[in-house]
Design a protein around this motif. Structure first.
Motif, PDB file in Angstrom:
ATOM      1  N   PHE A 116      48.683  36.210  11.077  1.00  0.00           N
ATOM      2  CA  PHE A 116      48.524  34.766  11.282  1.00  0.00           C
ATOM      3  C   PHE A 116      49.472  34.001  10.361  1.00  0.00           C
ATOM      4  CE2 PHE A 116      46.491  30.684  10.283  1.00  0.00           C
ATOM      5  CZ  PHE A 116      46.305  30.172  11.553  1.00  0.00           C
ATOM      6  N   VAL A 117      49.557  34.415   9.104  1.00  0.00           N
ATOM      7  CA  VAL A 117      50.471  33.774   8.156  1.00  0.00           C
ATOM      8  C   VAL A 117      51.920  34.055   8.528  1.00  0.00           C
ATOM      9  CG1 VAL A 117      51.271  33.754   5.750  1.00  0.00           C
ATOM     10  CG2 VAL A 117      48.817  33.778   6.245  1.00  0.00           C
ATOM     11  N   LEU A 118      52.244  35.304   8.817  1.00  0.00           N
ATOM     12  CA  LEU A 118      53.626  35.677   9.139  1.00  0.00           C
ATOM     13  C   LEU A 118      54.116  34.993  10.408  1.00  0.00           C
ATOM     14  CD1 LEU A 118      53.442  39.488   8.298  1.00  0.00           C
ATOM     15  CD2 LEU A 118      54.369  37.643   6.872  1.00  0.00           C
ATOM     16  N   ASP A 119      53.198  34.677  11.322  1.00  0.00           N
ATOM     17  CA  ASP A 119      53.560  33.945  12.533  1.00  0.00           C
ATOM     18  C   ASP A 119      53.974  32.507  12.229  1.00  0.00           C
ATOM     19  OD1 ASP A 119      53.287  35.939  14.398  1.00  0.00           O
ATOM     20  OD2 ASP A 119      51.244  35.411  14.969  1.00  0.00           O
ATOM     21  N   ARG A 120      53.538  31.986  11.097  1.00  0.00           N
ATOM     22  CA  ARG A 120      53.842  30.596  10.723  1.00  0.00           C
ATOM     23  C   ARG A 120      55.214  30.474  10.046  1.00  0.00           C
ATOM     24  NH1 ARG A 120      49.759  31.143  12.932  1.00  0.00           N
ATOM     25  NH2 ARG A 120      51.190  30.516  14.571  1.00  0.00           N
ATOM     26  N   ILE A 121      55.802  31.597   9.636  1.00  0.00           N
ATOM     27  CA  ILE A 121      57.023  31.557   8.833  1.00  0.00           C
ATOM     28  C   ILE A 121      58.240  31.843   9.713  1.00  0.00           C
ATOM     29  CG2 ILE A 121      58.240  32.570   6.878  1.00  0.00           C
ATOM     30  CD1 ILE A 121      55.524  33.231   5.645  1.00  0.00           C
ATOM     31  N   PHE A 122      59.160  30.883   9.748  1.00  0.00           N
ATOM     32  CA  PHE A 122      60.369  31.017  10.555  1.00  0.00           C
ATOM     33  C   PHE A 122      61.538  31.469   9.691  1.00  0.00           C
ATOM     34  CE2 PHE A 122      57.656  28.049  12.831  1.00  0.00           C
ATOM     35  CZ  PHE A 122      57.646  28.613  14.095  1.00  0.00           C
ATOM     36  N   VAL A 123      62.443  32.229  10.310  1.00  0.00           N
ATOM     37  CA  VAL A 123      63.479  32.943   9.566  1.00  0.00           C
ATOM     38  C   VAL A 123      64.866  32.450   9.956  1.00  0.00           C
ATOM     39  CG1 VAL A 123      64.449  35.212   9.034  1.00  0.00           C
ATOM     40  CG2 VAL A 123      61.998  34.979   9.511  1.00  0.00           C
ATOM     41  N   CYS A 124      65.685  32.194   8.925  1.00  0.00           N
ATOM     42  CA  CYS A 124      67.116  31.962   9.130  1.00  0.00           C
ATOM     43  C   CYS A 124      67.848  33.029   8.319  1.00  0.00           C
ATOM     44  CB  CYS A 124      67.510  30.557   8.677  1.00  0.00           C
ATOM     45  SG  CYS A 124      69.285  30.245   8.760  1.00  0.00           S
ATOM     46  N   GLY A 151      72.488  28.621  14.643  1.00  0.00           N
ATOM     47  CA  GLY A 151      73.610  28.612  15.578  1.00  0.00           C
ATOM     48  C   GLY A 151      73.259  28.400  17.026  1.00  0.00           C
ATOM     49  N   ALA A 152      71.972  28.138  17.326  1.00  0.00           N
ATOM     50  CA  ALA A 152      71.596  27.924  18.728  1.00  0.00           C
ATOM     51  C   ALA A 152      72.179  26.620  19.261  1.00  0.00           C
ATOM     52  CB  ALA A 152      70.071  27.913  18.860  1.00  0.00           C
ATOM     53  N   PHE A 153      72.304  25.606  18.400  1.00  0.00           N
ATOM     54  CA  PHE A 153      72.933  24.330  18.750  1.00  0.00           C
ATOM     55  C   PHE A 153      73.820  23.916  17.588  1.00  0.00           C
ATOM     56  CE2 PHE A 153      69.204  24.509  21.410  1.00  0.00           C
ATOM     57  CZ  PHE A 153      69.610  23.957  22.617  1.00  0.00           C
ATOM     58  N   SER A 154      74.856  23.130  17.894  1.00  0.00           N
ATOM     59  CA  SER A 154      75.808  22.749  16.846  1.00  0.00           C
ATOM     60  C   SER A 154      75.365  21.528  16.055  1.00  0.00           C
ATOM     61  CB  SER A 154      77.192  22.489  17.461  1.00  0.00           C
ATOM     62  OG  SER A 154      77.106  21.475  18.448  1.00  0.00           O
ATOM     63  N   SER A 155      74.430  20.743  16.589  1.00  0.00           N
ATOM     64  CA  SER A 155      73.931  19.573  15.862  1.00  0.00           C
ATOM     65  C   SER A 155      72.494  19.290  16.265  1.00  0.00           C
ATOM     66  CB  SER A 155      74.797  18.341  16.127  1.00  0.00           C
ATOM     67  OG  SER A 155      74.599  17.862  17.452  1.00  0.00           O
ATOM     68  N   ILE A 156      71.779  18.599  15.416  1.00  0.00           N
ATOM     69  CA  ILE A 156      70.377  18.264  15.684  1.00  0.00           C
ATOM     70  C   ILE A 156      70.252  17.384  16.919  1.00  0.00           C
ATOM     71  CG2 ILE A 156      68.464  16.862  14.776  1.00  0.00           C
ATOM     72  CD1 ILE A 156      69.052  18.068  12.027  1.00  0.00           C
ATOM     73  N   GLU A 157      71.212  16.479  17.100  1.00  0.00           N
ATOM     74  CA  GLU A 157      71.149  15.549  18.227  1.00  0.00           C
ATOM     75  C   GLU A 157      71.225  16.262  19.578  1.00  0.00           C
ATOM     76  OE1 GLU A 157      71.885  13.699  14.593  1.00  0.00           O
ATOM     77  OE2 GLU A 157      73.165  15.211  15.569  1.00  0.00           O
ATOM     78  N   GLU A 158      71.800  17.446  19.609  1.00  0.00           N
ATOM     79  CA  GLU A 158      71.965  18.175  20.872  1.00  0.00           C
ATOM     80  C   GLU A 158      70.715  18.932  21.292  1.00  0.00           C
ATOM     81  OE1 GLU A 158      75.293  20.764  20.708  1.00  0.00           O
ATOM     82  OE2 GLU A 158      76.684  19.235  19.982  1.00  0.00           O
ATOM     83  N   ILE A 159      69.726  19.063  20.413  1.00  0.00           N
ATOM     84  CA  ILE A 159      68.556  19.896  20.707  1.00  0.00           C
ATOM     85  C   ILE A 159      67.577  19.139  21.594  1.00  0.00           C
ATOM     86  CG2 ILE A 159      66.671  21.241  19.723  1.00  0.00           C
ATOM     87  CD1 ILE A 159      68.222  21.277  17.075  1.00  0.00           C
ATOM     88  N   PRO A 160      67.303  19.615  22.797  1.00  0.00           N
ATOM     89  CA  PRO A 160      66.293  18.969  23.650  1.00  0.00           C
ATOM     90  C   PRO A 160      64.905  19.108  23.028  1.00  0.00           C
ATOM     91  CG  PRO A 160      67.700  20.472  24.904  1.00  0.00           C
ATOM     92  CD  PRO A 160      67.957  20.745  23.467  1.00  0.00           C
ATOM     93  N   ASP A 166      59.676  25.780  21.806  1.00  0.00           N
ATOM     94  CA  ASP A 166      59.729  26.916  22.727  1.00  0.00           C
ATOM     95  C   ASP A 166      60.384  28.078  21.985  1.00  0.00           C
ATOM     96  OD1 ASP A 166      60.235  28.812  24.694  1.00  0.00           O
ATOM     97  OD2 ASP A 166      60.681  27.330  26.235  1.00  0.00           O
ATOM     98  N   HIS A 167      59.574  28.976  21.466  1.00  0.00           N
ATOM     99  CA  HIS A 167      60.082  30.007  20.563  1.00  0.00           C
ATOM    100  C   HIS A 167      60.822  31.131  21.287  1.00  0.00           C
ATOM    101  CE1 HIS A 167      58.187  27.901  17.357  1.00  0.00           C
ATOM    102  NE2 HIS A 167      57.017  27.973  17.938  1.00  0.00           N
ATOM    103  N   GLU A 168      60.890  31.057  22.600  1.00  0.00           N
ATOM    104  CA  GLU A 168      61.712  32.008  23.337  1.00  0.00           C
ATOM    105  C   GLU A 168      63.131  31.483  23.521  1.00  0.00           C
ATOM    106  OE1 GLU A 168      59.830  33.001  26.988  1.00  0.00           O
ATOM    107  OE2 GLU A 168      58.104  33.989  26.048  1.00  0.00           O
ATOM    108  N   LYS A 169      63.318  30.164  23.308  1.00  0.00           N
ATOM    109  CA  LYS A 169      64.617  29.547  23.575  1.00  0.00           C
ATOM    110  C   LYS A 169      65.266  28.898  22.351  1.00  0.00           C
ATOM    111  CE  LYS A 169      63.369  28.495  28.381  1.00  0.00           C
ATOM    112  NZ  LYS A 169      63.202  27.408  29.395  1.00  0.00           N
ATOM    113  N   ASN A 170      64.476  28.657  21.298  1.00  0.00           N
ATOM    114  CA  ASN A 170      65.048  27.885  20.189  1.00  0.00           C
ATOM    115  C   ASN A 170      65.782  28.734  19.147  1.00  0.00           C
ATOM    116  OD1 ASN A 170      63.018  29.061  18.619  1.00  0.00           O
ATOM    117  ND2 ASN A 170      61.753  27.227  18.548  1.00  0.00           N
ATOM    118  N   GLY A 171      65.770  30.042  19.308  1.00  0.00           N
ATOM    119  CA  GLY A 171      66.528  30.897  18.396  1.00  0.00           C
ATOM    120  C   GLY A 171      65.942  31.013  17.004  1.00  0.00           C
ATOM    121  N   LEU A 172      64.626  30.742  16.875  1.00  0.00           N
ATOM    122  CA  LEU A 172      63.960  30.834  15.575  1.00  0.00           C
ATOM    123  C   LEU A 172      63.011  32.035  15.554  1.00  0.00           C
ATOM    124  CD1 LEU A 172      62.928  27.196  14.539  1.00  0.00           C
ATOM    125  CD2 LEU A 172      64.750  28.615  13.590  1.00  0.00           C
ATOM    126  N   PRO A 173      63.408  33.148  14.976  1.00  0.00           N
ATOM    127  CA  PRO A 173      62.484  34.287  14.889  1.00  0.00           C
ATOM    128  C   PRO A 173      61.391  34.029  13.862  1.00  0.00           C
ATOM    129  CG  PRO A 173      64.527  34.778  13.731  1.00  0.00           C
ATOM    130  CD  PRO A 173      64.734  33.452  14.402  1.00  0.00           C
TER     131      PRO A 173
END
Length: 364
Positions: A116-124, A151-160, A166-173
């Protein structure tokens, strides 16, 4: 003979001048060392910085992520207060460690580092950063920062907006997606941070977002969770109105709340304690930001993590982070002291670990 006598006097005069200058330099140095102001910035700052570096090393910040030697404002977004930020953050970590050692609060401050805790932690991995998500404190913006860094998007403004969560599309493990050995390595070496907020104000924000202004794409809060709380905790069974804050407080303050939490699943992340979300006494975090000081904390975190030249935290609307005591008092005005005290008893660990005061309406 007169010429020789004059030259002799000139040499004596010249020697006397050198001697006076030399004595003046010695006296000046002595005065400086003796009467230097002990309360001056230089006299106090050196031991504080040395202490801060020692404390950061104690919490296993990776070598390449040690605090910079100079904390001067150096870029957009840095306020004049940033020069004082290292001490503020060291004090927060020191408070955290002291409360974690308090045996009387052990049940409220410690938790297992579970899935449960490890699911809350995102990795770069690219920049060796771990971010623990604590909902209702501006986490969407931090996710955007990490999405850009990964690296999923080049700027914050570009992120829908529909991609951020959506953790299958946002590139955040998530940290839970790695093997045990890889998890331990990242916990030991990476820069780790999370954000907190006054616990009661956070609960109000969660209640308003999930049960009052419930988005259409999150129907389960209104149609499944709210009825479950009402059935169990509403005193007046004849009332037909939707979930009230009073019902929510009774549910959260119930010592036996966990049986209902299991039915609600991971949806409870919006109101469970910071302890349950991020295990701050088990994981040695590098920085703990506060929502109330996010204007200063956000650029500090970016700089401390070594990424301030790569990305900026999105602009914070004026007043959005200010603690609203009037709002908190208004929400709790019609709730019994017994129910409020039970709620505080559950979240006392969060109040103590992160330096939040017990609400005044509990002391009166």
């Amino acid at each position: 003979w007169l010429t020789s006598d004059n030259m002799h006097h000139q040499w004596l005069l010249l020697a006397a001048c050198f001697w006076v200058i030399f004595m003046f330099m010695v006296a000046s140095k002595f005065i400086t060392l003796t009467f230097k102001d002990p309360d001056g910035y230089g006299a106090k700052q050196e031991p504080l910085i040395l202490t801060a570096v020692t404390k950061v090393e104690e919490v296993h910040v990776p070598e390449e992520k040690h605090w910079p030697e100079e904390f001067q404002p150096t870029g957009k977004g840095f306020s004049g207060n940033l020069i004082h930020q290292p001490l503020v953050h060291m004090e927060r970590l020191e408070l955290l460690r002291n409360v974690c050692k308090d045996a009387a609060l052990r049940d409220l401050s410690h938790t297992a580092v579970s899935k449960f805790v490890l699911d809350r932690i995102f990795v770069c991995d690219k920049h060796k950063i771990l971010f623990c998500q604590t909902p209702k404190v501006g986490n969407t913006q931090w996710k955007k920062v990490l999405i850009v860094l990964n690296g999923a998007f080049s700027s914050i403004e570009e992120i829908p907006e529909n991609i951020v969560h959506d953790h299958e599309k946002n590139g955040l493990p998530r940290l839970s997606s790695f093997s045990d050995s890889e998890i331990k390595k990242r916990l030991n070496l990476y820069f780790k941070f999370f954000i907190v907020r006054d616990p009661f104000e956070r609960l109000i924000s969660a209640f308003k977002d999930k049960f009052v202004h419930n988005p259409r794409f999150e129907p389960w809060y209104r149609h499944e969770i709210a009825p479950g709380i009402i059935r169990k905790y509403r005193k007046n069974r004849t009332e037909t109105k939707g979930l009230q804050f009073e019902d929510f407080v009774r549910y959260l303050g119930d010592p036996n709340h966990r049986w209902l939490d299991v039915q609600f699943g991971d949806h409870i992340i919006h109101w469970v304690t910071y302890v349950e979300l991020c295990a701050p006494c088990e994981i040695a975090y590098s920085v703990i930001g506060h929502h109330e000081t996010l204007e200063d904390d956000a650029p500090y975190i970016l700089k401390a993590a070594g990424i301030d030249h790569l990305v900026s935290y999105p602009t914070i609307p004026p007043g959005i982070t200010v603690y609203n005591r009037t709002k908190v008092e208004r929400y709790f005005a019609g709730i019994s002291k017994r129910d409020i005290r039970r709620l505080y008893a559950r979240f006392e660990g969060d109040f103590k670990l992160f330096g939040y005061r017990e609400p005044d309406f509990l002391l009166n």
